[in-house]
Design a protein around this motif. Structure first.
Motif, short mmCIF file in Angstrom:
data_model
loop_
_atom_site.label_atom_id
_atom_site.label_comp_id
_atom_site.label_asym_id
_atom_site.label_seq_id
_atom_site.Cartn_x
_atom_site.Cartn_y
_atom_site.Cartn_z
N GLU A 5 58.96 52.09 34.77
CA GLU A 5 57.75 51.77 35.40
C GLU A 5 56.96 50.77 34.77
N ALA A 9 55.38 47.13 36.13
CA ALA A 9 54.05 46.70 36.20
C ALA A 9 53.89 45.28 35.39
N ILE A 54 48.14 46.12 32.05
CA ILE A 54 48.95 47.40 32.41
C ILE A 54 48.06 48.53 32.45
N LYS A 57 47.04 49.10 35.91
CA LYS A 57 48.15 49.31 36.98
C LYS A 57 48.80 50.77 36.70
N LEU A 58 48.77 51.36 35.39
CA LEU A 58 49.41 52.44 34.96
C LEU A 58 48.29 53.54 34.20
#
Length: 72
Positions: A5, A9, A54, A57-58
């Motif tokens: 994951e 990203a 990041i 995005k996460l």
């Protein structure tokens, strides 16, 4: 752990060509994420900018604690 994951990203960052994320031992959390990225030619890699990217995005806790950059 969620390295795939994080890798996906990271590849969305404008100057990152490829990336790998791995877990490393961490006293506090058991494991921390570290990323190694391949950057585009003639570009600079701003570690803080990548980590902040990041986090957009996460979940923030999935962001790498540090990154290393290389070119071919």
């Amino acid at each position: 752990m969620f390295p795939e994951e994080v890798e996906e990203a990271l590849k969305g960052f404008p100057t990152v060509v490829d990336a790998i994320a791995v877990g490393v031992p961490d006293e506090r959390f058991g494991q921390a994420i570290v990323a190694i990225v391949e950057k585009t030619a003639n570009s600079e890699v701003d570690e803080a900018a990548i980590i902040e990217f990041i986090k957009t995005k996460l979940a923030p806790y999935k962001a790498p604690d540090e990154s290393l950059a290389s070119t071919r």
